[in-house]
Design a protein around this motif. Sequence first.
Motif, short mmCIF file in Angstrom:
data_model
loop_
_atom_site.label_atom_id
_atom_site.label_comp_id
_atom_site.label_asym_id
_atom_site.label_seq_id
_atom_site.Cartn_x
_atom_site.Cartn_y
_atom_site.Cartn_z
N HIS A 181 6.29 -24.61 14.62
CA HIS A 181 7.48 -23.99 14.05
C HIS A 181 7.41 -22.48 14.17
N VAL A 182 8.59 -21.89 14.28
CA VAL A 182 8.74 -20.43 14.24
C VAL A 182 9.59 -20.11 13.02
N TYR A 183 9.09 -19.19 12.20
CA TYR A 183 9.75 -18.83 10.95
C TYR A 183 10.20 -17.38 11.00
N ASN A 184 11.32 -17.11 10.34
CA ASN A 184 11.72 -15.73 10.11
C ASN A 184 11.11 -15.34 8.77
N VAL A 185 10.31 -14.28 8.78
CA VAL A 185 9.60 -13.83 7.59
C VAL A 185 10.06 -12.42 7.25
N ARG A 186 10.42 -12.22 5.99
CA ARG A 186 10.89 -10.91 5.51
C ARG A 186 9.73 -10.18 4.84
N PHE A 187 9.51 -8.95 5.27
CA PHE A 187 8.50 -8.07 4.68
C PHE A 187 9.21 -6.87 4.07
N THR A 188 8.75 -6.43 2.91
CA THR A 188 9.31 -5.19 2.37
C THR A 188 8.67 -4.02 3.10
N ALA A 189 9.43 -2.94 3.19
CA ALA A 189 8.91 -1.73 3.84
C ALA A 189 7.67 -1.22 3.09
N GLN A 190 7.69 -1.35 1.77
CA GLN A 190 6.54 -0.87 0.99
C GLN A 190 5.30 -1.72 1.25
N GLU A 191 5.47 -3.01 1.49
CA GLU A 191 4.33 -3.85 1.83
C GLU A 191 3.73 -3.41 3.16
N LEU A 192 4.59 -3.06 4.10
CA LEU A 192 4.11 -2.69 5.43
C LEU A 192 3.60 -1.26 5.51
N TRP A 193 4.30 -0.32 4.86
CA TRP A 193 4.00 1.10 5.07
C TRP A 193 3.65 1.88 3.81
N GLY A 194 3.51 1.17 2.69
CA GLY A 194 3.04 1.83 1.48
C GLY A 194 4.14 2.24 0.53
N PRO A 195 3.74 2.78 -0.63
CA PRO A 195 4.68 3.08 -1.72
C PRO A 195 5.70 4.17 -1.41
N PRO B 136 10.95 3.40 1.69
CA PRO B 136 12.12 3.09 0.86
C PRO B 136 11.99 1.72 0.20
N SER B 137 12.25 1.65 -1.08
CA SER B 137 12.05 0.42 -1.85
C SER B 137 13.04 -0.69 -1.50
N ARG B 138 14.17 -0.35 -0.92
CA ARG B 138 15.17 -1.37 -0.61
C ARG B 138 15.11 -1.85 0.84
N ASP B 139 14.29 -1.23 1.67
CA ASP B 139 14.23 -1.59 3.08
C ASP B 139 13.33 -2.80 3.31
N THR B 140 13.75 -3.64 4.26
CA THR B 140 12.96 -4.81 4.65
C THR B 140 12.95 -4.92 6.16
N LEU B 141 12.01 -5.70 6.66
CA LEU B 141 11.91 -5.98 8.08
C LEU B 141 11.73 -7.48 8.24
N HIS B 142 12.52 -8.09 9.12
CA HIS B 142 12.43 -9.52 9.40
C HIS B 142 11.74 -9.71 10.74
N ILE B 143 10.74 -10.58 10.77
CA ILE B 143 10.00 -10.84 12.00
C ILE B 143 9.91 -12.35 12.21
N ASP B 144 10.21 -12.80 13.43
CA ASP B 144 10.04 -14.20 13.77
C ASP B 144 8.57 -14.42 14.12
N MET B 145 7.95 -15.41 13.45
CA MET B 145 6.51 -15.60 13.57
C MET B 145 6.17 -17.07 13.79
N PHE B 146 5.28 -17.31 14.74
CA PHE B 146 4.77 -18.67 14.95
C PHE B 146 3.98 -19.11 13.72
N GLU B 147 3.99 -20.42 13.49
CA GLU B 147 3.31 -20.99 12.33
C GLU B 147 1.82 -20.62 12.29
N SER B 148 1.19 -20.57 13.44
CA SER B 148 -0.25 -20.25 13.45
C SER B 148 -0.53 -18.79 13.13
N TYR B 149 0.49 -17.96 13.04
CA TYR B 149 0.32 -16.56 12.67
C TYR B 149 0.28 -16.35 11.16
#
Length: 117
Positions: A83-97, A100-113
């Motif tokens: 399966h390939v999933y679309n996964v949402r990450f917050t900008a703060q999770e990726l780049w720190g505090p 921007p607190s409201r920004d997100t990034l969606h990435i399509d990811m294989f299940e084994s990832y």
Amino acid sequence: MPAALTPEIVPGLVAGGASTKIAEDIAPKFKHGDKVRARNINPTTHTRLPRYVRGKVGTVVHDHGVFVFNDSNAHGKGTHPQHVYNVRFTAQELWGPDAPSRDTLHIDMFESYIEPA
């Protein structure tokens, strides 16, 4: 999808597009809303897992279905459908505090990832 990519078929694939989605009945390991962590892997070959998400936690938003796992298929090691999933990450999770607190990034990811968070 052809067994071998030859110069003669490339123009048709580029013009018409090509998908590695396949009709396999494989149960998904994750569902909408699941918290997942991108695995922190460092393969010596190509991967479609961006380095900046490795080890980060996101939320499954959508299951796109089952696809050929390109990381193994490109090296002649089999299709390893998953399966390939679309996964949402917050900008703060990726780049720190300071991100921007409201920004997100969606990435399509294989299940084994990904793994449960």
